[in-house]
Motif scaffolding. Structure first.
Motif, PDB file in Angstrom:
ATOM      1  N   VAL A   1      -5.541   9.718  -1.650  1.00  0.00           N
ATOM      2  CA  VAL A   1      -6.067   8.370  -1.835  1.00  0.00           C
ATOM      3  C   VAL A   1      -4.986   7.353  -1.470  1.00  0.00           C
ATOM      4  O   VAL A   1      -3.796   7.597  -1.655  1.00  0.00           O
ATOM      5  CB  VAL A   1      -6.556   8.163  -3.301  1.00  0.00           C
ATOM      6  CG1 VAL A   1      -5.403   8.241  -4.284  1.00  0.00           C
ATOM      7  CG2 VAL A   1      -7.322   6.876  -3.460  1.00  0.00           C
ATOM      8  N   ASP A   2      -5.428   6.228  -0.933  1.00  0.00           N
ATOM      9  CA  ASP A   2      -4.546   5.089  -0.682  1.00  0.00           C
ATOM     10  C   ASP A   2      -4.731   4.109  -1.839  1.00  0.00           C
ATOM     11  O   ASP A   2      -5.854   3.911  -2.310  1.00  0.00           O
ATOM     12  CB  ASP A   2      -4.898   4.394   0.628  1.00  0.00           C
ATOM     13  CG  ASP A   2      -4.684   5.282   1.845  1.00  0.00           C
ATOM     14  OD1 ASP A   2      -3.954   6.279   1.740  1.00  0.00           O
ATOM     15  OD2 ASP A   2      -5.252   4.961   2.905  1.00  0.00           O
ATOM     16  N   TYR A   3      -3.646   3.526  -2.299  1.00  0.00           N
ATOM     17  CA  TYR A   3      -3.712   2.553  -3.383  1.00  0.00           C
ATOM     18  C   TYR A   3      -2.526   1.604  -3.251  1.00  0.00           C
ATOM     19  O   TYR A   3      -1.770   1.699  -2.292  1.00  0.00           O
ATOM     20  CB  TYR A   3      -3.738   3.246  -4.752  1.00  0.00           C
ATOM     21  CG  TYR A   3      -2.502   4.063  -5.064  1.00  0.00           C
ATOM     22  CD1 TYR A   3      -1.481   3.541  -5.857  1.00  0.00           C
ATOM     23  CD2 TYR A   3      -2.358   5.367  -4.593  1.00  0.00           C
ATOM     24  CE1 TYR A   3      -0.351   4.282  -6.151  1.00  0.00           C
ATOM     25  CE2 TYR A   3      -1.229   6.117  -4.895  1.00  0.00           C
ATOM     26  CZ  TYR A   3      -0.231   5.566  -5.675  1.00  0.00           C
ATOM     27  OH  TYR A   3       0.890   6.297  -5.967  1.00  0.00           O
ATOM     28  N   GLU A   4      -2.380   0.681  -4.187  1.00  0.00           N
ATOM     29  CA  GLU A   4      -1.261  -0.258  -4.152  1.00  0.00           C
ATOM     30  C   GLU A   4      -0.384  -0.062  -5.370  1.00  0.00           C
ATOM     31  O   GLU A   4      -0.868   0.264  -6.452  1.00  0.00           O
ATOM     32  CB  GLU A   4      -1.762  -1.708  -4.115  1.00  0.00           C
ATOM     33  CG  GLU A   4      -2.399  -2.057  -2.793  1.00  0.00           C
ATOM     34  CD  GLU A   4      -2.433  -3.548  -2.532  1.00  0.00           C
ATOM     35  OE1 GLU A   4      -1.452  -4.243  -2.850  1.00  0.00           O
ATOM     36  OE2 GLU A   4      -3.450  -4.003  -2.003  1.00  0.00           O
TER      37      GLU A   4
ATOM     38  N   SER B   1       0.214   5.843  -0.193  1.00  0.00           N
ATOM     39  CA  SER B   1      -0.759   6.920  -0.032  1.00  0.00           C
ATOM     40  C   SER B   1      -0.155   8.212  -0.572  1.00  0.00           C
ATOM     41  O   SER B   1       1.030   8.475  -0.370  1.00  0.00           O
ATOM     42  CB  SER B   1      -1.117   7.100   1.445  1.00  0.00           C
ATOM     43  OG  SER B   1      -2.029   8.171   1.600  1.00  0.00           O
TER      44      SER B   1
ATOM     45  N   PRO C   1       0.818  -1.215   0.000  1.00  0.00           N
ATOM     46  CA  PRO C   1       0.000   0.000   0.000  1.00  0.00           C
ATOM     47  C   PRO C   1       0.854   1.269   0.000  1.00  0.00           C
ATOM     48  O   PRO C   1       1.937   1.305   0.589  1.00  0.00           O
ATOM     49  CB  PRO C   1      -0.799  -0.118   1.302  1.00  0.00           C
ATOM     50  CG  PRO C   1       0.040  -0.972   2.189  1.00  0.00           C
ATOM     51  CD  PRO C   1       0.791  -1.911   1.289  1.00  0.00           C
TER      52      PRO C   1
END
Length: 87
Positions: free
Chosen positions: A36-39, A32, A30
């Motif tokens: 937004v948080d994403y991978e 950030s 992960p």
């Protein structure tokens, strides 16, 4: 793209899996960017995929090089302008 995790380490905060459309193996973690948080997904070969599941220290060492952006050549999806940092 369809990323399907087959192994998750909550303690070390990374996942291993297969991108279903292409059949490519990956390690992801992960990130950030404040909005937004994403991978981020890094392509690995089958040998690394098998090794990382068996030896979490080796997998974590690889993940750390990715978190330091030393392995950006392996990114499956290139980040946008507001690239996040590892969580």
């Amino acid at each position: 793209m369809g990323f399907k995790d087959s192994f998750v380490s909550r303690d070390l905060m990374f996942s291993l899996g297969i991108e279903e459309t292409s059949g490519r193996f990956y390690l992801s973690f992960p990130v950030s960017n404040g909005l937004v948080d994403y991978e981020e997904y890094y392509e690995i070969d089958k040998t690394s995929f098998d090794l990382f599941q068996a030896d979490l220290k080796v997998a974590d060492a690889f993940a750390m090089t990715c978190r330091r952006r030393e392995r950006d050549d392996l990114l499956i999806q290139k980040p946008g302008v507001k690239r996040g940092t590892a969580i």
